[in-house]
Write an enzyme that holds these catalytic residues in place. Structure first.
Site, PDB file in Angstrom:
ATOM      1  N   HIS A   1       0.825  -1.205  -0.047  1.00 45.00           N
ATOM      2  CA  HIS A   1      -0.177   0.198   0.033  1.00 45.00           C
ATOM      3  C   HIS A   1       1.062   1.253  -0.008  1.00 45.00           C
ATOM      4  O   HIS A   1       0.576   1.898  -1.055  1.00 45.00           O
ATOM      5  CB  HIS A   1      -0.928  -0.078   1.262  1.00 45.00           C
ATOM      6  CG  HIS A   1      -1.746   1.166   1.416  1.00 45.00           C
ATOM      7  ND1 HIS A   1      -3.142   1.140   0.999  1.00 45.00           N
ATOM      8  CD2 HIS A   1      -1.666   2.442   1.622  1.00 45.00           C
ATOM      9  CE1 HIS A   1      -3.828   2.288   1.307  1.00 45.00           C
ATOM     10  NE2 HIS A   1      -2.845   3.000   1.589  1.00 45.00           N
ATOM     11  N   GLU A   2       1.806   1.376   0.923  1.00 40.90           N
ATOM     12  CA  GLU A   2       2.676   2.613   0.926  1.00 40.90           C
ATOM     13  C   GLU A   2       3.356   2.738  -0.295  1.00 40.90           C
ATOM     14  O   GLU A   2       3.898   3.616  -0.723  1.00 40.90           O
ATOM     15  CB  GLU A   2       3.459   2.526   2.185  1.00 40.90           C
ATOM     16  CG  GLU A   2       2.644   2.523   3.515  1.00 40.90           C
ATOM     17  CD  GLU A   2       1.591   3.586   3.640  1.00 40.90           C
ATOM     18  OE1 GLU A   2       1.497   4.595   2.976  1.00 40.90           O
ATOM     19  OE2 GLU A   2       0.610   3.444   4.346  1.00 40.90           O
TER      20      GLU A   2
ATOM     21  N   HIS B   1       1.656   4.379  -3.010  1.00 49.76           N
ATOM     22  CA  HIS B   1       1.733   5.747  -2.623  1.00 49.76           C
ATOM     23  C   HIS B   1       3.126   6.424  -3.420  1.00 49.76           C
ATOM     24  O   HIS B   1       3.077   7.453  -3.865  1.00 49.76           O
ATOM     25  CB  HIS B   1       1.483   6.443  -1.242  1.00 49.76           C
ATOM     26  CG  HIS B   1      -0.063   6.113  -0.744  1.00 49.76           C
ATOM     27  ND1 HIS B   1      -0.848   6.934  -1.438  1.00 49.76           N
ATOM     28  CD2 HIS B   1      -0.295   5.544   0.279  1.00 49.76           C
ATOM     29  CE1 HIS B   1      -2.198   6.617  -0.531  1.00 49.76           C
ATOM     30  NE2 HIS B   1      -1.783   5.751   0.365  1.00 49.76           N
TER      31      HIS B   1
ATOM     32  N   HIS C   1       3.437   6.762  -6.653  1.00 49.94           N
ATOM     33  CA  HIS C   1       2.573   7.947  -7.282  1.00 49.94           C
ATOM     34  C   HIS C   1       3.501   9.381  -6.908  1.00 49.94           C
ATOM     35  O   HIS C   1       3.750  10.172  -7.867  1.00 49.94           O
ATOM     36  CB  HIS C   1       1.493   8.199  -6.389  1.00 49.94           C
ATOM     37  CG  HIS C   1       0.326   8.847  -6.841  1.00 49.94           C
ATOM     38  ND1 HIS C   1      -0.725   9.474  -6.246  1.00 49.94           N
ATOM     39  CD2 HIS C   1       0.311   9.642  -8.337  1.00 49.94           C
ATOM     40  CE1 HIS C   1      -1.720  10.119  -6.865  1.00 49.94           C
ATOM     41  NE2 HIS C   1      -1.045  10.129  -8.045  1.00 49.94           N
TER      42      HIS C   1
HETATM   43 ZN   LIG Z   1      -3.209   5.139   1.975  1.00 46.01          ZN
END
Ligand SMILES: [Zn+2]
Length: 676
Positions: free
Chosen positions: A467-468, A471, A474
């Site tokens: 998940h991290e 990010h 991105h």
């Molecule tokens: Zn998040």
């Protein structure tokens, strides 16, 4: 004082010189940088030339960069490596920074210049990104009342002060009500079913309160342990009733009047600014855009998931009946769900862990990024870090072009807050033809390795890391002109798309084959484990969906229409819950009076976004699944239209360019096993 923060960062890639920075450097550096930023803004304001995009918006966008750089370092350290000195400085500089920001937003002359450019925007021939920047800056002033006359401005300030007070009181009341209850146990029999960790924590709580035995509280971990594991129904009932009563009792901590005031003032504020309702005001800056669209979204998902939720509820009822409970109540739900889940999937966290050695999982994430986006990660020990646990990497694209510096910081220690997050020490931007690359970091709290055992992750921690890392991609792949539109600077019902999308690979056999090998034997994770992980992640998903939807409906009921005619908070809530209700209502309980997410918190008219983000990532991943999860063409489209674009255009525009159509809820329902 020779202050390293105020000098050019001369290291390779211009990374922060952490080892040279002392706590005492921050306050003077921040004050000096604020002064510098004020002078930069004064130059824009006093410019006598006709306002243009370049001399106003672009100049404003690139003002205060030194301040940004220093405050990023400061606040990141305050989260990941803090101490009393840093915390003291944080308290001192918070009001200074907020004064500085208020002075900008209330700067009448600056606003008039921005408004001039905005009103004449058709004549500037702006790129879509420039138009977004202009609108964003203009709206930021507008939404804070810059366009109002003096009288209305005064009203707005008064509403803001009142709201701040009310929100504070709401939180104080919830806190007091939470603290005022305890479940004191002295008979070991009453601990039956509870896990060791929860019992130990309750023991410590009792010691702290100088009591014998065990004390359970309404704080989430303690409450959750009782609701999930306590064999004694009357204890669960006692906890649930106490939890549901918070802010709804006939005492000094009642939140009913506060809710009516908050919702009334929020609506009044929105209408003063020219919006129909608070929800209209909030959603203007969201991918969902309008209350109508949010309601459509919630209704659509409700219609499709309700039959499954009802079926699951029936199964749960029957299961409970066999266990001796004939009238399933709200305090039985979590308990029997957990029990049923255990009986269906004997999935032991400890059995999985050996397949998820931290280093392997990190390498797995890197390999996936290589397959999808052609990225490579090169460890660089020369890059200065703030702690020996931090590892720094140089990141390159397929053409060996430098993309980013990437820091990882994985283990808990005092001075680091709980949880996991991604952050940046430096944004990406393009100025004077130079693409200035970002410095990105992910911070987690995984089990530390010992001398004999490496760090082994639970499956949940694997998805957290992915998940991290999503990010982080991105941030690292950002390719925009303006820093405030770069990377994760997007609408918040869009920001979880890259992160949640990345989690999907952790469930795929092809991806697991890259890294999920036993740390001792080297064996690949068995297929039966992969199947169980998938199945158990969907367990009772219909009921879970319904619960999320009910909160979304309640939030919208409070914020999408006038509440002036509402006299009973409970009756109003009951009506909002009607369509999603499975358990019998408990008359003495009320959700709204302790709904901190939406009243003091930032989620007003935004609770739907949890499900919204899931719909997005499921829909996006379905595209990968159709074409192959390592399909470079789809990955390229995602990079080009989403990851590199940050907030330069409306998220729906970006998404449609990637996907070819608007997201549909069906992919989520399919992934959740609700439709086939
Ligand atoms: Zn998040």
């Amino acid at each position: 004082m020779n202050n390293p923060l105020l000098q050019e960062f001369s290291s390779q890639f211009e990374t922060a010189p952490f080892s040279k920075i002392k706590a005492a450097h921050f306050e003077p550096a921040i004050k000096t940088s604020i002064q510098q930023a004020r002078e930069e803004i004064e130059l824009i304001v006093s410019n006598t030339a006709i306002p243009t995009f370049e001399n106003t918006l672009e100049a404003l966008e690139f003002s205060g960069q030194q301040l940004d750089r220093i405050t990023s370092i400061f606040f990141n350290l305050n989260s990941a490596e803090t101490n009393t000195a840093i915390q003291e400085i944080a308290r001192k500089i918070a009001p200074i920074l907020s004064d500085f920001n208020n002075d900008i937003i209330l700067n009448e002359k600056l606003f008039q210049k921005i408004k001039y450019v905005f009103d004449h925007r058709v004549q500037w021939n702006l790129t879509p990104e420039q138009e977004t920047l202009l609108t964003k800056k203009y709206k930021n002033f507008y939404r804070n009342g810059a366009n109002l006359n003096q009288k209305d401005k005064a009203i707005l300030r008064k509403i803001d002060t009142q709201l701040a007070d009310l929100k504070l009181n709401f939180s104080k009341n919830v806190l007091k009500e939470t603290q005022n209850f305890e479940l004191h146990i002295t008979d070991t029999k009453e601990l039956e079913g509870l896990p060791e960790g929860a019992i130990e924590a309750a023991k410590q709580e009792a010691v702290q309160k100088q009591k014998e035995g065990w004390v359970f509280t309404l704080d989430y971990p303690s409450y959750h342990a009782i609701m999930t594991y306590s064999k004694h129904r009357y204890l669960r009932e006692k906890m649930a009733r106490a939890y549901g009563k918070r802010g709804f009792q006939n005492n000094a901590y009642n939140n009913e009047k506060i809710i009516l005031s908050i919702t009334k003032l929020r609506n009044q504020r929105a209408q003063l600014l020219g919006y129909k309702s608070h929800a209209d005001f909030v959603l203007e800056e969201r991918m969902a855009e309008t209350p109508k669209k949010v309601f459509q979204f919630l209704d659509d998902l409700l219609e499709k998931s309700l039959p499954f939720a009802q079926k699951e509820f029936q199964i749960l009822k029957e299961f409970a009946q066999k266990e001796g409970v004939a009238d399933l109540q709200i305090w039985d739900g979590t308990y029997f769900t957990e029990k049923l889940k255990k009986s269906k999937f004997e999935l032991d966290d400890e059995a999985l862990k050996p397949y998820f050695k931290l280093e392997n999982v990190v390498q797995g994430a890197f390999d996936i990024a290589q397959k999808l986006y052609g990225l490579s990660f090169v460890k660089n020990r020369e890059i200065d870090t703030y702690h020996s646990d931090v590892t720094a990497y140089e990141v390159y694209d397929a053409n060996q072009k430098f993309m980013a510096v990437f820091y990882t910081d994985f283990f808990p220690r005092s001075g680091k807050r709980n949880g996991a997050w991604m952050t940046s020490y430096k944004n990406q931007w393009i100025k004077d033809g130079k693409n200035s690359r970002p410095h990105i970091s992910i911070v987690c709290n995984f089990t530390k390795p010992t001398r004999t055992k490496p760090s082994l992750l639970s499956f949940r921690e694997v998805t957290t890391l992915f998940h991290e890392f999503g990010h982080a991609l991105h941030g690292m792949l950002a390719n925009t002109t303006y820093p405030s539109l770069s990377g994760t600077n997007v609408y918040w019902d869009f920001v979880e798309l890259p992160s949640q999308l990345m989690e999907n690979w952790a469930y795929e056999k092809e991806a697991l084959a890259l890294f999920a090998t036993h740390y001792q034997t080297g064996d690949l994770i068995p297929q039966k484990y992969i199947d169980k992980i998938k199945e158990s992640s969907n367990f009772m998903e219909g009921m879970a969906t319904l619960r999320q939807l009910s909160f979304g409906f309640l939030d919208m009921a409070w914020h999408a229409k006038s509440t002036l005619a509402v006299s009973s908070v409970k009756a109003y809530e009951k009506k909002a819950f009607q369509k999603t209700q499975l358990y019998p209502d408990i008359e003495e309980n009320c959700m709204s009076t302790a709904f901190s997410h939406i009243f003091p918190g930032g989620y007003s008219a935004g609770y739907y976004s949890y499900k919204w983000a899931e719909v997005l990532d499921a829909d996006a991943f379905e595209y990968f699944k159709e074409k192959g999860i390592f399909n470079k063409e789809i990955a390229g489209k995602f990079q080009k239209n989403v990851l590199s674009q940050g907030g330069t255009e409306k998220p729906m525009t970006l998404y449609k360019r990637f996907r070819g159509k608007e997201p549909q809820v069906d992919a989520l329902l399919k992934r959740a096993g609700l439709i086939h």
